[in-house]
Structure formats: structure tokens, C-alpha cells
Write a protein that holds these residues in place. Structure first.
Motif: not given
Lengths: 204, 209
Positions: A133-152
Motif C-alpha cells: 500500500y505504501g507504493s501508492y505514496f512512494c511511487l508518486s513521491m519518487m516520480d516527482r523527486l527522483y532523478h538519475p545519479d542522485m547522491s547518497i
């Protein structure tokens, strides 16, 4: 409900999972580690039926070790993912395992990679993924904030934002999470995010 | 929801003049949730034969592994590649073996046979072959695809025109289906006289939703 999520950054991959072991309305424990360290450079985050989860992930871990003992070299992440998918697919029409898996690993020369393996053995290489169920929130957060080659630091910030989102918006939100990381130095625990500390068992 | 609609897919293959094109969407979903937007559904068997597998993704992956295995054995024994017609019969047989516990996938096969004659066919999950001279479709968007292909298709199209036609047919159909889309992947194989078979692969950008 169980949440496992992860992402691939610059030279590393992170897998985070909740740590509650639940049976119906009862929480058995809040420090159950659901992200297994398969070998020196692989992480296996699993969610699903508790018995199947432990049995299946231990089975995969022992087979990965066996390969290394027999052949002297470790399996690559891609090979491990395909092996895992094969086991799930073979069992699917006999005795299915209800386990969803996020496999993350670091291979020399290839770098970090993450594989999404469904409980019905759908496998796909991904940069970011989540189960439960967490995926409904996590995937949207990551779609918005993720970009390739993020630092730690950026990646942990994103993971923390996902955890906060789960805690805020999921009705039966798991209180505690474990975050594990795999990079060229190996697979290891990075941090715990606890909002409820498990009580110490006092010896009678 | 039907098991065939669990992951969502759209596949189409078309015949042109000494060429064929096979196209698929790129979405991998779990019912209403989109998991990936770069999922591969069209696989190469050999240089002149491709298979697309729609339906349940896990069965598509398993079927593909079984077919590659069988084809590699065939290559070792026969010392040549399989003809598309033979391959279609192989796929049909493999599917019917599981008659009472089938693989939930519908293949679309496209290849160049003898004399560079393009060959396409599709079958249901039990292996009932359907040969066609013009186009074949499969997946959750199949009904839209039938309509789009029927109206856009012309016989004996040159490769460039075939590519345009199949792309437009795919994109317009998946836009009407919520379970497929997120771009398209088109593969065009063209056999010309005196030159080796040309293969063009293109990714299409459609509505990303």
C-alpha cells in the motif's frame, strides 16, 4: 501493510522496508528485518506472506552462496534476479510463493542495479520501485523527486520523504523502517527510522 | 479483472512490400498501478523472426525463454534458422500442451520467410493460429487496434509508409486503453535485393498517461 521500496543512485542502490511483523490485528514485533543481505554486494527486500518470505529469501540466499562456493566467483545481480524469477515461475503453477521482491546489487563494471520481481514472477529492471500500500505514496513521491545519479544524501532525503508520506497518509502505517544500502564497498545497513522503540524483554 | 488484463499490453504487426513491422506499447502495470514505462514485449528469435507476447507478463517472459531454448536447439540440430511458419507451429504446440492450465499470453509472430515473403500470425492463449495477409493485433487494446488498422492499412506499403501507419495505428489505439500505452516501440524489418536485411527500431513518444 508491508512496504518495500528502493531506488538506484550514483554508484549505489538503496532498499528500504517497514519492520513490523503483523498477524491480523496484532503486531508481533516492530523490528523485523525484511531486507536480507544476500551476499557481499546484494540486497533482497521482500514483502508478502511471512512464512513464504523468510523461506524463499533464505532459499535464494543459500543458493547464491552455494554458487559462490562451487564456482569461486559471486553471481551477478542480473543472474541472481533471473534465478529468483525462475524459482518463482517454477513454483507459480505448483505451490506459489506470495513474496514480492526488490533485488538490488552492485557489480564491478556494471554499477548498481535494481530488479522488481512480482509474486507471479514478473521481472523488470528498474531505477525506482515500491510494493504494498505504501507504493501508492512512494511511487508518486519518487516520480516527482527522483532523478538519475542522485547522491547518497539526496537519495536518503527522498527515502525519508517517502517514509514521512507513508506515516502521514496510510491508515495502518508501519511505525519503523530499515534502510539498507549497497555500493562498491558492499551491502550494509544504513539506518533505522524508528517512531516506536520495541520494548526490551526483561528476563524474569 | 481478467488475468489477461492484469499487466496491460498492446501489440500489432503489419505486412508491407518485402517488409514487416511489429509494434508494442511500453507499459508494465499491476492492474491500475504503472510499474515501468520501458517494458519489452517484442523479442527477437533470429534476424528475420520476431515474436511479441501480450497478456500476463510473467507468462510472456516464461514463454519467451522456452521459445529461445527450443529455437537454439533447432539451430544446433538443423544448422539453420527456423522459418516463420515452422516457428508459429512450434508456438502453437507449446501453448496447446498446457491446454488445461494455459499460459495467459497471446503471441504475435512476424517474420520474413522464403523469398523474403513477409509472414505474420497471431494465436490465442491455447494456440489457435490465425494467419493474416494484412495485420494482426493482440492485447488489451486489441479492439481499438482492429479499428485503427482496418482504416489505416493499405496493401504493399513501402517501409517508410508502413512505419508511419503502424505507429499511428498503435498510438491512437493505446490512447483509448488505460492499461496500455506510455510510449511505443516499433520494429521494422525490410528485405531488399542484394542488401542484407535492414532492421529499424524506434521508440515512439505518445501520451504518457
Amino acid at each position: 501493510m508491508e512496504c518495500v521500496f528502493g531506488l538506484v543512485g550514483k554508484g549505489f542502490a538503496i532498499v528500504a522496508a517497514d519492520t513490523s511483523a503483523v498477524n491480523s490485528i496484532l503486531v508481533h514485533k516492530s523490528n523485523e528485518d525484511k531486507v536480507m543481505v544476500l551476499d557481499s554486494h546484494k540486497l533482497l527486500g521482500a514483502s508478502g506472506e511471512p512464512g513464504d518470505r523468510v523461506q524463499f529469501t533464505e532459499y535464494i540466499q543459500k543458493n547464491v552462496h552455494l554458487y559462490q562456493f562451487r564456482n569461486g566467483i559471486p553471481l551477478t545481480t542480473a543472474a541472481t534476479a533471473n534465478f529468483t524469477r525462475g524459482e518463482l515461475a517454477t513454483a507459480l503453477r505448483k505451490n506459489p510463493y506470495s513474496v514480492n521482491i526488490l533485488l538490488a546489487g552492485y557489480d564491478k563494471g556494471v554499477g548498481p542495479s535494481m530488479y522488481y520481481i512480482d509474486y507471479i514472477a514478473t521481472m523488470h529492471k528498474i531505477e525506482k520501485g515500491a510494493f504494498g500500500y505504501g507504493s501508492y505514496f512512494c511511487l508518486s513521491m519518487m516520480d516527482r523527486l527522483y532523478h538519475p545519479d542522485m547522491s547518497i544524501e539526496e537519495a536518503i532525503e527522498l527515502i525519508d520523504k517517502c517514509i514521512i508520506e507513508i506515516r502521514t497518509r496510510l491508515v495502518v502505517a508501519p511505525p519503523n523502517f530499515v534502510i539498507k544500502i549497497v555500493d562498491q564497498d558492499g551491502a550494509r545497513e544504513y539506518a533505522w527510522r524508528e517512531s516506536i522503540k520495541s520494548p526490551d524483554v526483561s528476563m524474569a | 479483472m481478467s488475468i489477461f488484463e492484469y499487466n496491460g499490453s498492446a501489440l500489432v504487426a503489419m505486412v508491407g512490400k518485402n517488409c514487416f513491422a511489429i509494434a508494442s506499447d511500453r507499459r508494465l502495470g499491476v492492474q491500475l498501478q504503472t510499474v515501468a514505462t520501458d517494458f519489452q514485449r517484442v523479442f527477437k528469435i533470429h534476424d528475420r523472426l520476431y515474436i511479441g507476447l501480450s497478456g500476463l507478463a510473467t507468462d510472456a517472459q516464461t514463454m519467451y525463454q522456452k521459445l529461445v531454448f527450443r529455437h537454439k536447439l533447432y539451430q544446433l540440430r538443423e544448422e539453420r534458422d527456423m522459418k516463420p511458419q515452422t516457428f508459429a507451429s512450434l508456438v502453437s504446440a507449446l501453448l496447446y500442451e498446457k491446454r488445461f492450465g494455459p499460459f495467459f499470453c497471446q503471441p504475435v509472430i512476424a517474420g520474413l520467410g522464403d523469398n523474403d515473403e513477409p509472414f505474420i500470425c497471431t494465436m490465442d492463449c491455447l494456440g489457435a493460429k490465425e494467419l493474416a495477409k494484412d495485420f494482426v493485433v493482440s492485447g488489451t487494446a486489441s479492439e481499438s487496434l482492429y479499428g485503427a488498422c482496418e482504416s489505416m492499412y493499405k496493401p504493399d506499403m513501402e517501409p517508410e509508409e508502413l512505419f508511419e501507419t503502424i505507429s499511428q495505428a498503435l498510438l491512437s489505439s493505446v490512447d483509448r486503453d488505460c492499461l496500455s500505452g506510455w510510449g511505443g516501440y516499433v520494429l521494422l524489418v525490410y528485405a531488399a535485393l542484394l542488401t542484407p536485411t535492414e532492421v529499424q527500431e524506434k521508440i515512439l513518444k505518445g501520451r504518457m498517461d
